[in-house]
Design a protein around this motif. Structure first.
Motif, PDB file in Angstrom:
ATOM      1  N   ASP A 173      17.600   0.766   0.438  1.00 34.28           N
ATOM      2  CA  ASP A 173      18.291   1.931   0.996  1.00 34.28           C
ATOM      3  C   ASP A 173      17.671   2.345   2.323  1.00 34.28           C
ATOM      4  N   ARG A 174      16.410   2.019   2.508  1.00 32.87           N
ATOM      5  CA  ARG A 174      15.709   2.482   3.712  1.00 32.87           C
ATOM      6  C   ARG A 174      15.626   1.387   4.774  1.00 32.87           C
ATOM      7  N   LEU A 175      14.903   0.329   4.510  1.00 32.82           N
ATOM      8  CA  LEU A 175      14.607  -0.693   5.538  1.00 32.82           C
ATOM      9  C   LEU A 175      14.307   0.013   6.858  1.00 32.82           C
ATOM     10  N   ILE A 229      -2.453   8.452  -0.260  1.00 35.63           N
ATOM     11  CA  ILE A 229      -1.529   9.570  -0.452  1.00 35.63           C
ATOM     12  C   ILE A 229      -0.338   9.358   0.467  1.00 35.63           C
ATOM     13  N   GLU A 230       0.840   9.775   0.013  1.00 33.98           N
ATOM     14  CA  GLU A 230       1.954   9.896   0.946  1.00 33.98           C
ATOM     15  C   GLU A 230       2.093  11.392   1.188  1.00 33.98           C
ATOM     16  N   VAL A 231       1.526  11.831   2.293  1.00 35.58           N
ATOM     17  CA  VAL A 231       1.449  13.266   2.550  1.00 35.58           C
ATOM     18  C   VAL A 231       2.628  13.690   3.420  1.00 35.58           C
ATOM     19  N   GLY A 251       5.147   6.894   7.414  1.00 39.02           N
ATOM     20  CA  GLY A 251       6.021   6.326   6.373  1.00 39.02           C
ATOM     21  C   GLY A 251       7.484   6.437   6.761  1.00 39.02           C
ATOM     22  N   HIS A 252       8.276   5.429   6.341  1.00 41.63           N
ATOM     23  CA  HIS A 252       9.722   5.379   6.655  1.00 41.63           C
ATOM     24  C   HIS A 252      10.057   6.245   7.871  1.00 41.63           C
ATOM     25  N   PRO A 253       9.659   5.775   9.065  1.00 43.56           N
ATOM     26  CA  PRO A 253       9.612   6.641  10.252  1.00 43.56           C
ATOM     27  C   PRO A 253      10.923   7.314  10.685  1.00 43.56           C
ATOM     28  N   VAL A 282       0.803  -1.229   0.000  1.00 41.14           N
ATOM     29  CA  VAL A 282       0.000   0.000   0.000  1.00 41.14           C
ATOM     30  C   VAL A 282       0.836   1.279   0.000  1.00 41.14           C
ATOM     31  N   HIS A 283       2.037   1.215  -0.569  1.00 39.83           N
ATOM     32  CA  HIS A 283       2.825   2.444  -0.758  1.00 39.83           C
ATOM     33  C   HIS A 283       3.465   2.364  -2.134  1.00 39.83           C
ATOM     34  N   MET A 284       2.908   3.108  -3.087  1.00 38.65           N
ATOM     35  CA  MET A 284       3.532   3.161  -4.411  1.00 38.65           C
ATOM     36  C   MET A 284       3.161   4.447  -5.140  1.00 38.65           C
ATOM     37  N   ASP A 317       0.619   8.710  -4.023  1.00 41.88           N
ATOM     38  CA  ASP A 317       1.554   9.672  -4.604  1.00 41.88           C
ATOM     39  C   ASP A 317       1.891  10.762  -3.595  1.00 41.88           C
ATOM     40  N   HIS A 318       2.870  11.589  -3.981  1.00 41.55           N
ATOM     41  CA  HIS A 318       3.370  12.610  -3.061  1.00 41.55           C
ATOM     42  C   HIS A 318       2.450  13.828  -2.982  1.00 41.55           C
ATOM     43  N   SER A 319       2.634  14.628  -1.922  1.00 35.81           N
ATOM     44  CA  SER A 319       1.900  15.887  -1.791  1.00 35.81           C
ATOM     45  C   SER A 319       2.801  17.070  -2.170  1.00 35.81           C
ATOM     46  N   THR A 351       6.584  -1.399  -0.238  1.00 33.54           N
ATOM     47  CA  THR A 351       7.809  -1.239  -1.045  1.00 33.54           C
ATOM     48  C   THR A 351       8.164   0.212  -1.334  1.00 33.54           C
ATOM     49  N   ASP A 352       7.167   1.119  -1.385  1.00 33.16           N
ATOM     50  CA  ASP A 352       7.458   2.476  -1.844  1.00 33.16           C
ATOM     51  C   ASP A 352       7.904   2.418  -3.312  1.00 33.16           C
ATOM     52  N   SER A 353       7.231   1.582  -4.098  1.00 30.65           N
ATOM     53  CA  SER A 353       7.630   1.376  -5.497  1.00 30.65           C
ATOM     54  C   SER A 353       7.452   2.644  -6.325  1.00 30.65           C
ATOM     55  N   ALA A 360       1.777   9.311   6.297  1.00 31.55           N
ATOM     56  CA  ALA A 360       2.376  10.613   6.591  1.00 31.55           C
ATOM     57  C   ALA A 360       3.874  10.431   6.767  1.00 31.55           C
ATOM     58  N   SER A 361       4.657  11.222   6.012  1.00 31.64           N
ATOM     59  CA  SER A 361       6.112  11.040   6.007  1.00 31.64           C
ATOM     60  C   SER A 361       6.842  12.369   6.138  1.00 31.64           C
ATOM     61  N   VAL A 362       8.019  12.325   6.737  1.00 30.98           N
ATOM     62  CA  VAL A 362       8.912  13.485   6.790  1.00 30.98           C
ATOM     63  C   VAL A 362       9.842  13.420   5.580  1.00 30.98           C
ATOM     64  N   HIS A 363       9.844  14.490   4.776  1.00 32.91           N
ATOM     65  CA  HIS A 363      10.709  14.540   3.589  1.00 32.91           C
ATOM     66  C   HIS A 363      11.580  15.789   3.565  1.00 32.91           C
ATOM     67  N   SER A 364      11.486  16.625   4.593  1.00 34.10           N
ATOM     68  CA  SER A 364      12.228  17.882   4.576  1.00 34.10           C
ATOM     69  C   SER A 364      12.514  18.317   6.011  1.00 34.10           C
TER      70      SER A 364
END
Ligand code: DGT
Ligand code: CA
Ligand code: CA
Ligand code: ZN
Length: 587
Positions: A518-520, A425-427, A480-482, A354-356, A386-388, A541-543, A450-454
């Motif tokens: 790269d993540r795991l 959504i990956e927000v 996401g990828h905590p 459920v992450h692609m 998808d990304h926000s 997977t975050d495909s 919900a993910s931290v990207h910045s």
């Protein structure tokens, strides 16, 4: 055609990039150098695998950036596993040149300068020059460059020597294919950290057995064959039944040849971990046995009682069979003794991913293509996430586009039978902990990751607050990828994991196990911690491409290393129950 090495586009592109760099060091024609870089870039960006096209020269020539000369190079690469242009240059200088090129900020121009002044082209040699102040005397160089270079060498040393699990697995597979061609080699198995599924791998430990491994003379023959493996760069050590060497990828390999009667004992020993082996040997001694890489034997008579298989060794020691992923001396021997080992989760237990991402943001395939691939994978459901908009470079969605995208996902779900496509959504979790889309839009989603990207470098207390706020948002289903770490590249951001897990348990927000090598992320240690806190996990997977769906197995390995069972992982649930779990309904 051999079609054996190198396998994937990335590996081929790397060889072409390296060759371009070597040509530049060799001060060759800039047009020629550029042709290698262009071809590398074109291959890197292909959606098909070049190995599937190589049999049809017309298709290869149709790729912009690849001309007739490059086609010949590629054909040679697929036939011989190496490129003579590159091999000749490596002979003229030294294979260690490739290691130098991996150092950040050290490009072909500087390397050429160093070479022409000192004829040095290895990492140790360059480090020595820098320490002696001999780099700053070169044209256009100064003390600052020297300091930067020393720092880069230090970084290189820290991360080199370990490899991502997918890279290690790919090397092991190629070598296995090669070894299998030798008559009388019947079994080839990776042992060591790769078999235990560790998140990174130091060196490969490959065990080989068969009729070709029975006598010393036969083994010597086989060792000779191993030494001729084309991607092998140099042999480090060589004995009667063992050969250690370095590959062109810089990976080190130990190959051991064993007679069939001790193959199980060798598997047990060389799978490790060392700590597990030490504890197991102590148990053996207490029971009147000795255990080593050749057998489990009676302490007094020295007669072997087991050795052909691992199973018989564990059975003789009155233990349930311990899966390799658990062999870290973290309580598994005790649990095997008491018959309380967990029934570990398997790949087959997973009902969906459920992450692609799709072409709507930074993915390479459409919703429909991802759905067909997920279906072919045997999944019952999936989510497009998808990304926000905060992720501008990925063309992230704003409210309006997100709503339109939900609509497209719902339409695809109607159209395609045999799989449920959830709208997700990956927000982004913004710096203050708010989510990057409005609550009304998020509420329409089936799955909100919900993910931290910045803004990674916040104070730990602030980062903890930020994550707690995201967990507290009633729309959040999964973090996401905590930890945000990128293995061998970027450390995790700092926060109070315990506080975050406690909040996640309370709010029934799941933690992701992102399977991307790269993540795991979460890793095995954190997953165990999460399980203890009663937090559920979702393995994704975050495909960004249909071919990435296979990476799920690296996530499953980490879950197994963390002792997780089917019950700990939400995407083992059937679709309806999973959908409820994404709305915080689980028991
Ligand atoms: P790595 O290569 O750093 O990712 O980790 P491993 O676990 O593959 O370690 P490696 O390659 O040094 O050794 C492979 C296995 O061989 C290790 O897991 C256990 C076994 N082994 C190696 N050295 C010793 C030792 O001194 N004592 C015992 N009991 N086992 C050893
Ligand atoms: Ca190893
Ligand atoms: Ca080793
Ligand atoms: Zn992400």
């Amino acid at each position: 055609m051999f079609n054996l090495y190198p396998v994937d586009n990335k590996a081929i592109a790397n060889i072409l990039y390296e060759t371009a760099d070597l040509l530049e060091i060799d001060a060759q024609d800039s047009f020629r150098i550029r042709s290698y870089r262009n071809a590398a870039q074109a291959i890197e960006n292909l959606t098909e695998q070049i190995k599937d096209l190589i049999g049809e020269p017309k298709k290869v020539l149709a790729i912009p950036g690849i001309g007739k000369g490059m086609l010949v190079n590629l054909q040679e690469l697929f036939e011989d596993g190496s490129l003579s242009v590159q091999a000749d240059l490596l002979k003229k200088y030294h294979p260690s040149m490739l290691q130098l090129l991996k150092i950040q900020g050290l490009g072909p121009k500087t390397i050429a300068l160093i070479w022409s002044a000192y004829q040095v082209c290895d990492v140790d040699g360059v480090e020595k020059l820098a320490r002696e102040g001999k780099i700053r005397t070169l044209p256009r160089m100064g003390e600052k460059h020297e300091q930067k270079l020393l720092k880069a060498i230090e970084d290189y040393r820290r991360i080199s020597g370990r490899f991502l699990i997918d890279a290690a697995e790919a090397e092991a597979n190629k070598l296995t294919e090669y070894l299998a061609k030798f008559p009388g080699i019947d079994r080839i198995t990776p042992a060591g950290s790769l078999r235990r599924g560790r998140e990174t791998v130091g060196d490969l430990d490959i065990l080989v057995t068969g009729t070709a491994c029975c006598s010393d003379a036969e083994r010597a023959n086989a060792v000779q064959y191993v030494a001729k493996y084309p991607p092998l760069m140099d042999v480090i050590a060589r004995g009667d039944n063992k050969i250690s060497f370095r590959l062109r990828s810089d990976m080190q390999v130990d190959v051991r040849l064993l007679p069939p009667e001790s193959f199980g004992a060798a598997m047990q020993y060389f799978t490790g971990s060392k700590a597990h082996n030490v504890a197991l040997r102590q148990r053996a001694l207490k029971m009147g046995y000795t255990l080593n890489e050749y057998s489990l034997a009676d302490l007094k008579t020295e007669k072997p009682v087991a050795g052909k298989t691992e199973e018989e060794i564990y059975a003789k020691l009155k233990l349930d069979y311990i899966p390799p992923e658990l062999r870290e001396n973290l309580g598994e021997i005790d649990a095997a003794d008491k018959h309380t080992l967990p029934v570990l989760i398997t790949l087959d237990d997973l009902q969906g991913d459920v992450h692609m991402h799709t072409v709507e943001t930074d993915g390479k395939n459409t919703i429909e293509e991802m759905a067909e691939a997920a279906k072919a994978h045997g999944y019952k459901y999936m989510a497009i996430t998808d990304h926000s908009k905060n992720l501008a470079f990925a063309n992230g969605l704003d409210d309006k586009r997100a709503v339109a995208h939900i609509q497209r996902i719902r339409e695809a779900n109607e159209k395609i039978d045999g799989i449920t496509i959830f709208a997700g959504i990956e927000v982004d979790i913004l710096a203050e902990g708010d989510l990057d889309l409005s609550d009304g839009v998020l509420a329409q989603m089936d799955v909100v990751i919900a993910s931290v990207h910045s803004v990674f470098n916040q104070e730990p207390a602030k980062m903890t607050e930020r994550l707690l706020k995201a967990i507290g948002n009633p729309n959040t289903s999964i973090i996401g990828h905590p930890t945000g770490r990128l293995q061998l590249r970027r450390d995790a951001y700092h926060f109070d994991m315990d506080a975050v897990l406690t909040a996640a348990a309370k709010h029934k927000v799941a933690m992701e196990l992102n399977s991307y090598p790269d993540r795991l992320d979460l890793n095995d240690v954190h997953l165990r911690q999460a399980k203890q806190r009663g937090v559920k996990i979702v393995i994704n997977t975050d495909s960004h491409h249909t071919s990435h769906l296979d990476k799920i197995r690296y996530g499953v390995l980490q879950a197994r290393r963390a002792w997780l069972t089917k019950d700990d992982v939400l995407n083992t649930l059937p679709a309806e129950k999973f959908a409820k779990a994404m709305k915080h309904e689980w028991h």
